[in-house]
Design an enzyme around this catalytic site. Structure first.
Site, PDB file in Angstrom:
ATOM      1  N   SER A 191       0.842  -1.190   0.000  1.00 48.73           N
ATOM      2  CA  SER A 191       0.000   0.000   0.000  1.00 48.73           C
ATOM      3  C   SER A 191       0.884   1.249   0.000  1.00 48.73           C
ATOM      4  O   SER A 191       1.675   1.428  -0.916  1.00 48.73           O
ATOM      5  CB  SER A 191      -0.978  -0.024   1.175  1.00 48.73           C
ATOM      6  OG  SER A 191      -2.066   0.820   0.916  1.00 48.73           O
ATOM      7  N   ASP A 433      -9.205  -5.637  -4.823  1.00 51.78           N
ATOM      8  CA  ASP A 433      -8.787  -4.529  -3.967  1.00 51.78           C
ATOM      9  C   ASP A 433      -9.233  -3.217  -4.601  1.00 51.78           C
ATOM     10  O   ASP A 433      -8.842  -2.906  -5.728  1.00 51.78           O
ATOM     11  CB  ASP A 433      -7.269  -4.551  -3.821  1.00 51.78           C
ATOM     12  CG  ASP A 433      -6.715  -3.361  -3.055  1.00 51.78           C
ATOM     13  OD1 ASP A 433      -7.504  -2.665  -2.380  1.00 51.78           O
ATOM     14  OD2 ASP A 433      -5.484  -3.139  -3.122  1.00 51.78           O
ATOM     15  N   HIS A 458      -6.256  -6.673  -1.072  1.00 55.15           N
ATOM     16  CA  HIS A 458      -5.185  -5.775  -0.655  1.00 55.15           C
ATOM     17  C   HIS A 458      -3.997  -6.501  -0.032  1.00 55.15           C
ATOM     18  O   HIS A 458      -4.144  -7.211   0.961  1.00 55.15           O
ATOM     19  CB  HIS A 458      -5.764  -4.770   0.340  1.00 55.15           C
ATOM     20  CG  HIS A 458      -4.999  -3.486   0.449  1.00 55.15           C
ATOM     21  ND1 HIS A 458      -4.775  -2.647  -0.617  1.00 55.15           N
ATOM     22  CD2 HIS A 458      -4.391  -2.887   1.503  1.00 55.15           C
ATOM     23  CE1 HIS A 458      -4.094  -1.586  -0.231  1.00 55.15           C
ATOM     24  NE2 HIS A 458      -3.846  -1.716   1.063  1.00 55.15           N
TER      25      HIS A 458
END
Length: 501
Positions: A191, A433, A458
């Site tokens: 991320s 995601d 994710h």
């Protein structure tokens, strides 16, 4: 609605679920792993610091300001890093160094769960180096969190560019101290940490030989990705799972508004959704539900598949069940539920939140839903830059710079730009995601590649492998391993040629 604050909420879910507080201040894009959230339901947050003895923590004397030469720029602070030598072949063998680029959390919080980097180290006889991001965890400038967050002047050294310079300086010093100058460095992160890993490779190619950027939305910025990219994917996840579930959710918002407008409507909603405290507005409830759906989609990973869990509860209600009772069943089945009553979160920003500072300065990710919304199951909630700016000014006395990230790191015409000068980056994504809508999903060149799965969500690929992993996830990781193996082989071949000359 709270849609634009989802990226701010995730860091605090750990705290919400472990302490069961009623009012919690939200903080924005946190790549919080789904099973970190599950673990936090029963585990004290302090236990994340209890790592195996192979992981040894150190403090590095880090420069406060890498980009100026004012006297105050030469101040230093202690930056935490953790090393694991267990698998390392040693400096003489030019064995690789795998660097975990810490993001917006204490570094010890991710280590127990982000186990793919350990798998890489064991395969390639690598050294493991985990670096904590400045202004998070124990890596606080000015000696303490209170001093670091005192005002915008002390926070002014808090940016992704400073963090990347921290990583570069620390990596080079560690390599020198270990006589490991010939050992290749491969960065890995998820991320925001994945964004940092890719940017480290782009900005400091002499420091990082390659990067694996998992679920890194480097394109989710103004004028690149549509603001509804995230909620569109959330909607698709639910609709692909169950058309009935999708329709029930989509129709529920108007029913919530209808009930709320009645006499004792808020009390009735509180009763239906068993809230721990009386609702002050229907917005509080809708914010909670929105974020429940979004977190479920963002972490719709095996073996739990939260979207299926929520939809099974909604669809499994007896025939003729009241629509809001179906939605309440979905909430109770989710990671947000499962207790005697449901806590309603406070989505206000906080001037003591590191991530709120970052999103109020450079990391402006415009998530929203336009007024003419036809692509999602949510009510309209446009991203309003003027309102966003006023909120940041009220909190920190500064205005966001929404175009700075793409000026600093690029983003527009990404295929042409990175195709001309970048190499050795893996952008990995799971298409379930919602942040994949702002990710790199197509190969840019032979060495800047996109690896994705239709099923994953994710940061799944960098989590710890286990025996229940599906074949498609195993195949994704194997592809990444082969790419990294090629990088290392190519590096070693060049090193041999260099030393033989």
């Amino acid at each position: 609605m709270a849609l634009k604050f989802l990226f701010q909420l995730l860091p605090l879910l750990l705290i919400v679920f472990s302490t069961l507080q009623v009012n919690v201040t939200a903080t924005y894009p946190r790549p919080l792993r789904s099973h970190i959230m599950r673990k936090s339901l029963t585990t004290d947050e302090n236990s994340y610091s209890d790592l195996p003895s192979d992981f040894v923590a150190y403090n590095y004397t880090q420069t406060l300001d890498h980009f100026n030469y004012k006297p105050e720029s030469y101040a230093t602070f202690n930056q935490k890093y953790i090393i694991n030598f267990k698998y390392w072949g040693g400096a003489n063998t030019s064995s690789p160094i795998f660097v975990y680029t810490g993001e917006e959390a204490p570094i010890t919080r991710d280590i127990p769960f982000v186990g793919f980097i350990i798998d890489l180290a064991s395969r390639f006889k690598g050294l493991l180096l985990y670096i904590e991001h400045r202004y998070y965890g124990d890596s606080m400038p000015f000696g303490s969190e209170d001093e670091a967050f005192r005002n915008s002047s002390t926070l002014g050294f808090f940016s992704s560019t400073q963090a990347l310079a921290d990583y570069a300086q620390l990596i080079l010093d560690i390599k020198k101290n270990l006589s490991a100058e010939n050992c290749p460095v491969i960065a890995l992160g998820g991320s925001y940490g994945g964004m940092l890993a890719s940017w480290l490779r782009l900005k400091y190619p002499h420091v990082a030989m390659g990067a694996l950027a998992s679920s890194a939305p480097i394109l989710y910025f103004v004028d690149i990705t549509p603001q509804d990219g995230y909620p569109v994917v959330v909607t698709k996840d639910f609709r692909d799972t169950s058309e009935n579930c999708y329709n029930t959710i989509k129709e529920s918002w108007c029913e919530i508004d209808r009930v709320a407008a009645q006499a004792n409507g808020l009390q009735n909603l509180s009763n239906i959704f068993t809230t721990c405290n009386p609702l002050n507005s229907s917005k509080e409830l809708k914010d909670m539900l929105e974020n429940m759906y979004m977190v479920s989609a963002q972490y719709d990973n095996p073996p739990d598949y939260p979207v299926s869990t929520v939809c099974s509860a909604i669809d499994g209600a007896p025939q003729r069940t009241y629509i809001l009772s179906k939605i309440a069943a979905g909430l109770n089945s989710s990671i947000f539920g499962g207790r005697q009553c449901n806590y309603i979160l406070d989505f206000q920003r906080d001037n003591k939140s590191g991530w709120d500072w970052q999103t109020c300065t450079e990391l402006v990710i415009p998530i929203g839903i336009g007024v003419n919304n036809t692509n999602t199951m949510f009510q309209p909630s446009p991203f309003d830059m003027d309102k966003y700016t006023k909120t940041c000014q009220a909190l920190f006395g500064i205005a966001p710079r929404p175009h700075w990230i793409t000026t600093e790191f690029g983003g527009h015409d990404i295929k042409s730009v990175l195709g001309n000068f970048a190499s050795n980056i893996i952008f990995s994504n799971g298409l379930r995601d919602p942040y994949s809508s702002g990710g790199v999903l197509e190969d840019i060149s032979d060495t800047v590649v996109a690896v994705h799965t239709n099923e994953g969500a994710h940061c799944l690929d960098i989590l710890t492998p286990n025996s229940t992993d599906p074949d498609w996830l195993i195949a994704q990781r194997e592809k990444e391993i082969k790419i990294i193996e090629f990088w290392i082989a190519e590096y070693n071949a060049k090193l041999i040629r260099k030393t033989s000359n």
